[in-house]
Structure formats: structure tokens, C-alpha cells
Design a protein around this motif. Structure first.
Motif, PDB file in Angstrom:
ATOM      1  N   LEU A   1       0.828  -1.204   0.000  1.00  0.00           N
ATOM      2  CA  LEU A   1       0.000   0.000   0.000  1.00  0.00           C
ATOM      3  C   LEU A   1       0.866   1.259   0.000  1.00  0.00           C
ATOM      4  N   ALA A   2       2.025   1.227   0.654  1.00  0.00           N
ATOM      5  CA  ALA A   2       2.940   2.372   0.586  1.00  0.00           C
ATOM      6  C   ALA A   2       3.362   2.640  -0.856  1.00  0.00           C
ATOM      7  N   HIS A   3       3.467   1.572  -1.633  1.00  0.00           N
ATOM      8  CA  HIS A   3       3.821   1.720  -3.053  1.00  0.00           C
ATOM      9  C   HIS A   3       2.775   2.519  -3.837  1.00  0.00           C
ATOM     10  N   GLN A   4       1.547   2.546  -3.392  1.00  0.00           N
ATOM     11  CA  GLN A   4       0.537   3.269  -4.162  1.00  0.00           C
ATOM     12  C   GLN A   4       0.922   4.741  -4.303  1.00  0.00           C
ATOM     13  N   TRP A   5       1.685   5.224  -3.347  1.00  0.00           N
ATOM     14  CA  TRP A   5       2.242   6.578  -3.441  1.00  0.00           C
ATOM     15  C   TRP A   5       3.664   6.525  -4.006  1.00  0.00           C
ATOM     16  N   PHE A   6       4.493   5.672  -3.398  1.00  0.00           N
ATOM     17  CA  PHE A   6       5.907   5.605  -3.757  1.00  0.00           C
ATOM     18  C   PHE A   6       6.132   4.462  -4.734  1.00  0.00           C
ATOM     19  N   GLY A   7       6.092   4.769  -6.018  1.00  0.00           N
ATOM     20  CA  GLY A   7       6.228   3.758  -7.049  1.00  0.00           C
ATOM     21  C   GLY A   7       5.099   3.834  -8.046  1.00  0.00           C
ATOM     22  N   ASP A   8       3.891   4.153  -7.566  1.00  0.00           N
ATOM     23  CA  ASP A   8       2.724   4.243  -8.442  1.00  0.00           C
ATOM     24  C   ASP A   8       2.369   5.703  -8.744  1.00  0.00           C
ATOM     25  N   LEU A   9       2.076   6.490  -7.686  1.00  0.00           N
ATOM     26  CA  LEU A   9       1.804   7.912  -7.887  1.00  0.00           C
ATOM     27  C   LEU A   9       3.066   8.613  -8.400  1.00  0.00           C
ATOM     28  N   VAL A  10       4.186   8.345  -7.753  1.00  0.00           N
ATOM     29  CA  VAL A  10       5.494   8.805  -8.232  1.00  0.00           C
ATOM     30  C   VAL A  10       6.303   7.565  -8.591  1.00  0.00           C
ATOM     31  N   THR A  11       6.805   7.534  -9.810  1.00  0.00           N
ATOM     32  CA  THR A  11       7.482   6.341 -10.342  1.00  0.00           C
ATOM     33  C   THR A  11       8.933   6.664 -10.652  1.00  0.00           C
ATOM     34  N   MET A  12       9.808   5.704 -10.425  1.00  0.00           N
ATOM     35  CA  MET A  12      11.209   5.864 -10.811  1.00  0.00           C
ATOM     36  C   MET A  12      11.298   6.095 -12.321  1.00  0.00           C
ATOM     37  N   ARG A  13      12.392   6.708 -12.749  1.00  0.00           N
ATOM     38  CA  ARG A  13      12.577   6.972 -14.172  1.00  0.00           C
ATOM     39  C   ARG A  13      13.196   5.771 -14.883  1.00  0.00           C
ATOM     40  N   TRP A  14      14.096   5.072 -14.213  1.00  0.00           N
ATOM     41  CA  TRP A  14      14.762   3.905 -14.800  1.00  0.00           C
ATOM     42  C   TRP A  14      15.085   2.932 -13.686  1.00  0.00           C
ATOM     43  N   TRP A  15      15.430   1.696 -14.039  1.00  0.00           N
ATOM     44  CA  TRP A  15      15.578   0.631 -13.052  1.00  0.00           C
ATOM     45  C   TRP A  15      16.723   0.857 -12.080  1.00  0.00           C
ATOM     46  N   ASP A  16      17.663   1.746 -12.379  1.00  0.00           N
ATOM     47  CA  ASP A  16      18.721   2.029 -11.412  1.00  0.00           C
ATOM     48  C   ASP A  16      18.170   2.672 -10.148  1.00  0.00           C
ATOM     49  N   ASP A  17      16.976   3.251 -10.250  1.00  0.00           N
ATOM     50  CA  ASP A  17      16.335   3.863  -9.093  1.00  0.00           C
ATOM     51  C   ASP A  17      15.238   2.981  -8.503  1.00  0.00           C
ATOM     52  N   LEU A  18      15.323   1.674  -8.727  1.00  0.00           N
ATOM     53  CA  LEU A  18      14.337   0.770  -8.137  1.00  0.00           C
ATOM     54  C   LEU A  18      14.250   0.953  -6.623  1.00  0.00           C
ATOM     55  N   TRP A  19      15.364   1.317  -6.010  1.00  0.00           N
ATOM     56  CA  TRP A  19      15.353   1.490  -4.551  1.00  0.00           C
ATOM     57  C   TRP A  19      14.364   2.564  -4.116  1.00  0.00           C
ATOM     58  N   LEU A  20      14.096   3.551  -4.990  1.00  0.00           N
ATOM     59  CA  LEU A  20      13.095   4.561  -4.629  1.00  0.00           C
ATOM     60  C   LEU A  20      11.750   3.903  -4.334  1.00  0.00           C
ATOM     61  N   ASN A  21      11.439   2.837  -5.067  1.00  0.00           N
ATOM     62  CA  ASN A  21      10.215   2.080  -4.810  1.00  0.00           C
ATOM     63  C   ASN A  21      10.380   1.161  -3.605  1.00  0.00           C
ATOM     64  N   GLU A  22      11.363   0.271  -3.700  1.00  0.00           N
ATOM     65  CA  GLU A  22      11.407  -0.864  -2.782  1.00  0.00           C
ATOM     66  C   GLU A  22      12.028  -0.541  -1.433  1.00  0.00           C
ATOM     67  N   ALA A  23      13.101   0.240  -1.418  1.00  0.00           N
ATOM     68  CA  ALA A  23      13.665   0.621  -0.121  1.00  0.00           C
ATOM     69  C   ALA A  23      12.665   1.467   0.646  1.00  0.00           C
ATOM     70  N   PHE A  24      12.018   2.382  -0.065  1.00  0.00           N
ATOM     71  CA  PHE A  24      11.051   3.238   0.627  1.00  0.00           C
ATOM     72  C   PHE A  24       9.893   2.408   1.166  1.00  0.00           C
ATOM     73  N   ALA A  25       9.349   1.492   0.358  1.00  0.00           N
ATOM     74  CA  ALA A  25       8.220   0.685   0.827  1.00  0.00           C
ATOM     75  C   ALA A  25       8.637  -0.219   1.981  1.00  0.00           C
ATOM     76  N   THR A  26       9.884  -0.693   1.970  1.00  0.00           N
ATOM     77  CA  THR A  26      10.387  -1.501   3.083  1.00  0.00           C
ATOM     78  C   THR A  26      10.408  -0.677   4.365  1.00  0.00           C
ATOM     79  N   TRP A  27      10.985   0.525   4.277  1.00  0.00           N
ATOM     80  CA  TRP A  27      11.063   1.395   5.447  1.00  0.00           C
ATOM     81  C   TRP A  27       9.667   1.866   5.869  1.00  0.00           C
ATOM     82  N   MET A  28       8.868   2.323   4.914  1.00  0.00           N
ATOM     83  CA  MET A  28       7.546   2.866   5.226  1.00  0.00           C
ATOM     84  C   MET A  28       6.608   1.772   5.718  1.00  0.00           C
ATOM     85  N   GLY A  29       6.676   0.599   5.089  1.00  0.00           N
ATOM     86  CA  GLY A  29       5.823  -0.506   5.516  1.00  0.00           C
ATOM     87  C   GLY A  29       6.088  -0.886   6.960  1.00  0.00           C
TER      88      GLY A  29
END
Length: 894
Positions: free
Chosen positions: A330-358
Motif C-alpha cells: 500500500l505504501a507503493h501506491q504513493w511511492f512507485g505508483d503515484l510517483v514512479t522511478m525513471r529507470w531501473w537504477d532507481d528501483l530502490w526509490l520504490n522498494e527501499a522506501f516501501a520496506t522502510w515505510m511498511g
């Protein structure tokens, strides 16, 4: 999302796709696509029957052409394209000739004439096979056919031609033509359904928000639709959100607990982000066969079904699995879905954030889960991989498709999450949240980069430039910082003398000369007053004055509250004083102190006897993660440092004496109303005693309980609740290990009769733990028994064979012999076969054999090259540890 993905087998696809292949691929964009053509709207119409092997589709892509071109680069793999045209603004049609230009699924559309700059619509009609746990794929858990999707990271190109990378983000119109009796769901709410001739219906869904292709999702089949409670108005959101569960037929009622507890998570996230939930509805899908733990598709989150099926009586792990995973997705609905990384090198913007936020939201709503301790434990676990010379950066360049799989690992999730937590504590919780809110507001519905996030957070600190540089030093280079600290007392204020380098395990070939901008946070005892101070230290050597100190500190904790992603060692005098002050440290500080000891052992600074001498202090700690620190090292010693059965028996007896009082305090039977952490600690210690220590008394009790579950000596029926759900898995494993063919066959019978994912996994794990060679072979044969196993059940049935030295040789031979079949069957997780084969390897020759057998095999498997490189390095490090420690006494003489 945690994801294992299929390999891309070019030779198998050539005959299937019906496309010409580009003769010259020197100009093929294997990384980001050119921006000559940029989509603005995708209209996707698919005709799907879950009972059929193939489906058909039409994709219409409205796009802007920046300059005249005769070539369009996009993605499509395994698609039999019947017709492709570019339609210009005035209606002129230009034929497009498709060719699959690269094994990664790059699609070249060659135009019959130049396509001018301006607006264009690409129309592509095609047919495609259903995938294997990626793209649109079929599952058959109960004899009925279902379709579900998994697009991240490369599945979309198997399902429809598209611009399949994160930076292409636009709305989607999704229409599904399906058999009349089937249910169809997608990212958005259903707009209308029309009856069609021939027993079909056409389901049209609302236009989505701007989404990248990897977040597109749908499901078709005889699904149960379970209505959940509306997620009521909250803050700026005045309209309720419709919530549903989607489960295989007859399974919908099992989603009651997960649906009831989803609204509170959504509202907590809305409050944190100060932004309403971004989509028009929320469906939680309980997928019967799914490689990832879950996937954050916008408005249609897909979970492994077991994560959606707990209740109040489930094991602690099952309940916490729901809360943790749901908070993450559900954290991804904002971090990753509402705001999306530009390229796969920034995957951590999605997954690290959701790990910490979750973890933050889970812990806020369920304090008894102590998720801050879980986040720390994940960080310490990530330090293992991060200590390899072959480790990757959090913000790692992604050059081609084989690199993407490697980004879905503990470095991205756990290290990235720990780094976020470290800077949150340094900047301040409120200030950090303001930075996150500003970032979301600035980039909503679009894409963002690491620099965007870091700048937004750093702007809230007292020294934006220093925080920005320090943050980037943690994500743009690999490795674990290692700080050594001495204390100077005398004239002036006491001062810490700080030296830093990279932490390296014994036998490592990496260069230790590396520095970071470390947000050092220390606590210390000043004449009985506990003080705290923080600051960023840089360079190989620096000085850190304790500005508030009135005297030389009695002790210093160099990682206050365990918030820092670094390891430490103190000068001997202060290391000893910190050990003496162990009881004054908080829970997380005790755990990082324990890590300072076990990591010193890993670096060759402590002998085995010195490590073992510290374990009683940890075993008596109040927090389970500290109690169990060192168990991994004990297990390694048990396997690799003991010469014979007599030595092993004596070693196990002494180790058992350290931990038995704690196990006896807990007891083997859960108590009414006891803390969840006590239940989890009991499970860990019981597994340790039953497995590593092979304790006869514990095993006898577990075998008895496991036999009751299997109905042996009774009515032969499965009695799933004859033992605590927290201990059922290990009880079944011991019962089958010790019970021979009778117990194995009973587990097999019950497995074949059950559709419960939790019980199935436990029964499979038990059968995979058998010791009899004939039974082990029978367990492996289940992998190829048609229609028996769900694909995510393959590892449970063979994974147990990696735990026992006696069963590993036959497992390796099986993997080697059946590699091609297994790789196809395990898709998308082929790289993991390296781990099955390498279990227990601990010599340079073993590493060379691994590289020789799997080098060519891993080249074109997503994540395969790095998986092999890191596994071989780990084997060589094991060999170095073994060579250095062989012959050492394991316990100091009294």
C-alpha cells in the motif's frame, strides 16, 4: 514487491513468435529506449479465455513523434503480430514491419515510409501465449482455470506491445473480452459490460491514471469477489474508497481478516503523506500461484494467497506477514505508483522506501510487532551480501535486462530501507516527513530520480549540502562502513578518534580503502548521565568532540539506538566497558553490539572460542533478535570445524547449555496471552535445537506432535490444529525425518487433498526434509508430476535437501541433470538453481566447479551473472574461514 523472475530463452522463442529478427542489432537500444516516439495514451483490448493456451489483443497507442523517423523502437516478446500500422492525424496509414531485435524483447517496427513529426496512433493486432508466472499467465489451483498478471519488470512485453520501461507513464484504457460466465477485474473500476455473440462479454474499465506498463494488471476467471468495508473519508478525501477481495472460487470468505484490517493501513498512509489514496478503488487479489510475495499494481494489488488468508488464530508469522506485506504494497501506491522511478537504477526509490515505510506503518498500528527491530535485523542481514567484493550499489547502473533481476535483492530492500531510517533519525522525523511530502507533491503522476528524493529530504536539514553528499555516499558506492573508535581524555573535551574503512570478511579480495559521509550518532555515560550527540564524519580519520561531556565517558555506544548502517569496533578498554554496560543499552543498541562481536569474528579478529564465550550474554538479552545473534555462526562451526561425531556431540552439548535455560523458560507449548515475540523466539529456538543441535528430547516431542497432525496411530485424517500453528512446520518436518515411509506417505496423502497454501507448504517442506534416499528421490519427482505442484511450491519441496550434508550430492546431480527442465519449470526464478546446487560448498575447488557448470547457463538468465559471481565468492570466503579456523579450540579451557 519481492520478485523472482523467469529467464529469457531466446532460442525457444524464435520459432514461436513468427517475427523476422533484425539482422544488424548494433543500434538496438538495450537500455532506455530513445524518446523519438513518446506515448500519451494506450488503449488495450484483450480477448482472453483462461481455458485456452493463447489469447489475442489489439493495442492502440496515441503518441507524439519528435522528429520524422522510419523506425519505432518499443517492446514485445513472444507476440505473433498479425498487423501493425501507424495512423497519421489525417487518416493516412503507414505499414509497419515488426522484428524482434534483441533477446530482451526489444521490438523494431520498420515503417514503409517516413512517419512525420507530430501526432500518430500505432495500431497492432497480435496473438500471444499465456506466460509462466509473468505477463498474463494461467493458474489451475482447484481444477478451474484462472488468469492473473505479473508485469514487473519485463512481463508486460510478453502480454502486449508497449513502451515497457518506467519512464513511459501515461493513462490506459483497458477492455477485456472474456467468456460470459467469468469475472474480470483490472486496475480501475468497471465502467460497463456488454454482452457479445458466442458466449462472450466485453468489460470496459475506467481510464487509469498515468501508469508505466509494469503496473498494468488484470485477472479473469471464476474468481470470488468478496466485498470489504468501504475505506471511509479521511482528511482531504471526502469520497469512500471501494474495497474488495478477489480469491479463487470458494476462498473469498477467508479474506475477512485482511479486508477488515486494510482500511486502517490506507488511512495511516494518507495521514503520513498528506495526500489522498491516488486511485479509484482498491482490490486485493489472493493469487494461488505467484512468485513475488506481492505486487503493488495500482488499484489491483496481487498477493500470494496465504498472505490474504490469516485470521486471529493464525501463527504470529502469518498475521505479521499480512500486516507487513500489506503496509509495504500500500505504501507503493504513493511511492512507485503515484510517483514512479525513471529507470531501473532507481528501483530502490520504490522498494527501499516501501520496506522502510511498511515497517513504520505496521509498527505504528501493531506496536507488539516491534517492526523497528525487524528493520534492523534486515539491515544486518543485508550487510552479509554487502560485504562481498561482488556486491552491488543501492543505486546501481542497469545496462541491460540481465541486470534488472539483480536489483531485486537485500541491497535494494533492506540496505536501502536502513539508509532511509538512518537519515530520518539524523534529519529528524518531522523534518524527514516534510521532505517526503514535498517530494510526492512535486512529482505526483510523474517520474523522479534519487537526486530528487535526496534533495527534498536534505533541504529539511541544518546542512543540506552535507546531508545530500552523505546520503549519496551510501547509495552510490557498495559496501558496509566500518568505524574504529578510541576516546581521548585529558585537556579539553573528551574526543572520539574515528577511523573508517570498508568492512571486509576474512579472505575478502576487496579494497578496504573506502569512506562515507557517516551520520555518526553516539550515546555515552558522563558521570552517570546518559548523553547523546550526532554529526556527519567524513574522511579516513576524523575527530568527534563530545561537546556536552563533563568527564571522560565511562562507556560509549558508537551507534546510538542502532540507527546507523555501519559496523564498529572500540579500542579494547572501551569495548570491554561497553560490554559491561550491556544492560544500560536499549534493545537496538544491544543488537548492534552483538553484531559488532559476530562481525569481528567474521573478519577474523575473534577466535571461535572468543565468539562462543560471548553467547551467554546474548542468550539472556530481553529481545529475541539479540538472543539469537550468533546462531548462524554456531551452525557453521557445527558443520565445518568438527572432525568427528564425538567432537560434534560434545560441541552440541555445550552450545545447548547456553540456550536451554531460555527455551525451558519459554516451554515447548505456547501460553495463552503471551507476547508475539515470545512465540517467535520459541519457534527459532525449537528449530535450532531440533535442527542444528539435533536434540533428542526436543525432537521426540516434536515428532509426537507432528504424528498427531498427520493422524498416524489414529484415524489417519489430517489434524492441522493438533499442534500450535507456530510450531506445526517444524513438528511435521521432524515427524517425517524420523518417521520414514509411513510419515512421508501420510504427508503426501494430505498434501494432495489440501488447497490450503500454508498447510501445503509445510507438508512439502516436511517431505523435502526426509533423510531416506528413496524418499528424497520421491520428493524431487513431485516437481515433474503433471499438475501436482504450484510453481511457487517447487522450492519448498526440494529446499530442505540443502540443509543436510547427506542429501546434497543427490540434489546437485539432480539439478545438473535436469537443469533445462527445471529452468523452464521454475521460470521466472532460474538463477536460484545456483543456490540449490551450491548449498554446503566450502572450498576453492567447489567454487571453480560451480563457475564451470553454470557460467554459460547463467549468461542470458535475468540476474544470473551476478547470482553466480556472488555465490562463487561466498563459497571461497567459506573456504578461507574454514582454513583459518581448522584446528582451533572451540571452547576455552576452564
Amino acid at each position: 514487491m519481492t520478485l523472482l523472475r523467469r529467464s529469457l530463452l531466446a532460442t525457444a522463442l524464435v520459432a514461436a513468435i513468427g517475427l523476422a529478427h533484425a539482422a544488424d542489432n548494433t543500434d538496438v537500444p538495450k537500455g532506455p529506449l530513445p524518446r523519438t516516439v513518446v506515448p500519451s495514451l494506450v488503449q488495450l483490448e484483450l480477448k482472453l479465455d483462461p481455458k485456452q493456451a493463447n489469447f489475442t489483443g489489439t493495442t492502440r497507442i496515441q503518441a507524439k513523434v519528435s522528429e520524422a523517423t522510419d523506425t519505432i523502437w518499443m517492446h514485445g516478446q513472444g507476440l505473433k503480430i498479425a498487423k501493425a500500422e501507424a495512423v497519421l492525424k489525417g487518416g493516412k496509414r503507414i505499414a509497419l514491419t515488426p522484428s524482434e531485435a534483441d533477446v530482451s524483447g526489444v521490438l523494431k517496427l520498420a515503417a514503409a515510409s517516413k512517419i512525420p513529426a507530430g501526432d500518430v496512433t500505432l495500431e497492432i493486432a497480435y496473438e500471444a501465449p499465456f506466460g509462466e508466472l509473468q505477463g498474463a499467465y494461467r493458474v489451475k489451483p482447484d481444477g478451474k482455470d484462472y488468469v492473473i498478471t505479473q508485469m514487473e519488470p519485463l512481463g508486460a512485453r510478453h502480454t502486449f506491445p508497449s513502451f515497457d520501461e518506467p519512464s513511459f507513464k501515461q493513462p490506459w484504457d483497458i477492455t477485456l473480452i472474456v467468456p460470459e460466465g467469468e469475472t474480470a477485474v483490472a486496475n480501475t473500476a468497471e465502467a460497463k459490460t456488454e454482452k457479445l455473440p458466442g458466449g462472450w462479454k466485453k468489460v470496459t474499465f475506467n481510464r487509469t491514471e498515468a501508469l508505466p506498463s509494469y503496473l498494468v494488471a488484470f485477472a479473469v476467471g471464476p474468481w470470488d469477489l468478496q466485498q470489504g468495508p468501504d475505506i471511509g473519508p479521511n482528511g482531504a478525501r471526502t469520497t469512500p474508497i471501494k474495497l474488495r477481495g478477489v480469491a479463487a472460487q470458494g476462498q473469498g470468505p477467508r479474506m475477512k481478516y485482511s479486508l477488515e484490517n486494510t482500511p486502517v493501513i490506507v488511512k495511516a498512509l494518507e495521514d503520513y503523506f498528506a495526500t489522498p489514496y491516488p486511485f479509484d478503488k482498491l482490490d486485493n487479489v489472493a493469487a494461488p500461484d505467484f512468485w513475488a510475495g506481492a505486487m503493488e499494481n495500482a488499484g489491483l494489488i496481487v498477493y500470494r494467497d496465504r498472505l490474504m488468508f490469516p485470521d486471529e488464530n493464525s501463527s504470529v508469522g502469518e498475521r505479521q506477514g499480512f500486516w507487513g506485506t500489506s503496509s509495504h504494497e500500500l505504501a507503493h501506491q504513493w511511492f512507485g505508483d503515484l510517483v514512479t522511478m525513471r529507470w531501473w537504477d532507481d528501483l530502490w526509490l520504490n522498494e527501499a522506501f516501501a520496506t522502510w515505510m511498511g515497517n513504520k506503518i505496521h509498527g505504528q498500528l501493531r506496536p507488539e510487532a516491534h517492526t523497528d527491530r525487524g528493520l534492523l535485523e534486515g539491515a544486518i542481514g543485508a550487510m552479509g551480501a554487502d560485504s562481498l567484493a561482488s556486491t552491488r550499489r543501492v543505486h546501481e547502473p542497469i545496462k541491460d535486462f540481465t541486470d534488472i533481476q539483480s536489483a531485486f535483492d537485500g541491497i535494494t530492500y533492506q540496505k536501502g530501507g536502513a539508509v532511509l531510517g538512518m537519515f530520518e533519525r539524523y534529519v529528524g522525523e518531522d523534518q524527514f516527513r516534510t521532505g517526503i511530502r514535498n517530494y510526492i507533491k512535486a512529482h505526483a503522476r510523474g517520474n523522479a530520480t534519487s537526486s530528487d528524493l535526496i534533495a527534498s529530504v536534505a533541504a529539511q536539514s541544518n546542512d543540506a549540502a552535507a546531508v545530500d553528499a552523505a546520503f549519496k555516499s551510501f547509495i552510490d558506492q557498495p559496501g558496509v562502513p566500518f568505524v574504529t573508535i578510541d576516546v581521548e581524555c585529558g585537556a579539553g573535551k573528551p574526543t572520539l578518534v574515528v577511523n573508517q574503512q570498508r568492512y571486509l570478511p576474512l579472505g575478502s579480495t576487496a579494497n578496504a580503502s573506502q569512506t562515507w559521509g557517516i551520520p555518526l550518532s553516539v550515546r555515552y555515560s558522563d558521570n552517570g548521565t546518559i548523553r547523546e550527540q550526532k554529526g556527519i564524519v567524513t574522511g579516513a580519520s576524523s575527530r568527534f568532540e563530545l561537546t556536552q561531556a563533563q568527564s571522560c565517558p565511562a562507556w560509549v555506544m558508537p551507534n546510538a539506538h542502532g540507527a546507523g548502517y555501519y559496523r564498529f569496533a572500540l579500542a579494547p578498554k572501551f569495548q570491554q566497558s561497553l560490554s559491561g554496560a550491556f544492560a544500560q543499552l536499549d534493545d537496538r543498541e544491544q543488537r548492534v553490539y552483538a553484531d559488532s562481536v559476530t562481525s569481528a569474528y567474521g573478519a577474523g579478529k575473534l577466535k571461535p572460542s572468543e565468539l562462543l564465550a560471548t553467547l551467554p550474554q546474548f542468550a539472556n538479552a530481553p529481545v529475541r533478535q539479540t538472543v539469537t545473534a550468533g546462531l548462524g555462526q554456531v551452525g557453521w562451526m557445527d558443520e565445518f570445524l568438527l572432525k568427528n561425531d564425538a567432537e560434534r556431540a560434545a560441541f552440541r552439548k555445550q552450545v545447548a547449555s547456553i540456550y536451554r535455560p531460555r527455551l525451558e523458560q519459554l516451554g515447548l507449548t505456547p501460553k495463552q496471552g503471551e507476547a508475539d515475540d515470545d512465540r517467535l523466539l520459541r519457534t527459532t529456538l525449537v528449530n535450532f535445537f531440533a535442527g542444528t543441535l539435533h536434540d533428542t528430547a526436543v525432537r521426540a516431542e516434536l515428532a509426537k506432535q507432528g504424528r498427531m497432525v498427520l493422524g498416524l496411530g489414529g484415524d489417519g485424517a489430517l489434524h492441522a490444529d493438533a499442534v500450535s500453528r507456530d510450531l506445526r512446520g517444524v513438528a511435521l518436518a521432524v515427524a517425517v525425518e524420523d518417521g520414514g515411509a509411513d510419515a512421508f506417505n501420510a504427508a503426501d496423502k494430505h498434501f494432495r487433498a489440501s488447497q490450503d497454501a500454508v498447510i501445503r507448504a509445510q507438508l512439502l517442506g516436511a517431505m523435502g526434509s526426509a533423510q531416506d534416499p528413496k524418499l528424497v528421490e520421491k520428493a524431487r519427482a513431485m516437481v515433474f508430476e503433471q499438475g501436482l505442484l504450484r510453481r511457487n511450491e517447487i522450492f519448498p519441496v526440494v529446499g530442505g535437501q540443502t540443509e543436510h550434508p547427506a542429501t546434497r550430492p543427490a540434489l546437485r546431480q539432480w539439478v545438473d541433470t535436469h537443469f533445462t527442465e527445471l529452468e523452464a519449470r521454475l521460470a521466472p526464478a532460474g538463477a536460484a538453481l545456483v543456490n540449490l546446487y551450491s548449498a554446503g560448498m566450502c572450498s576453492d575447488q567447489d567454487a571453480a566447479d560451480l563457475e564451470q557448470r553454470f557460467g554459460a547457463r547463467m549468461k542470458t538468465i535475468e540476474g544470473g551473472p551476478l547470482e553466480l559471481k556472488q555465490t562463487a565468492e561466498a563459497v571461497r570466503l567459506c573456504a578461507a574461514q574454514k582454513q583459518a579456523r581448522t584446528g582451533m579450540a572451540l571452547f576455552a579451557k576452564k
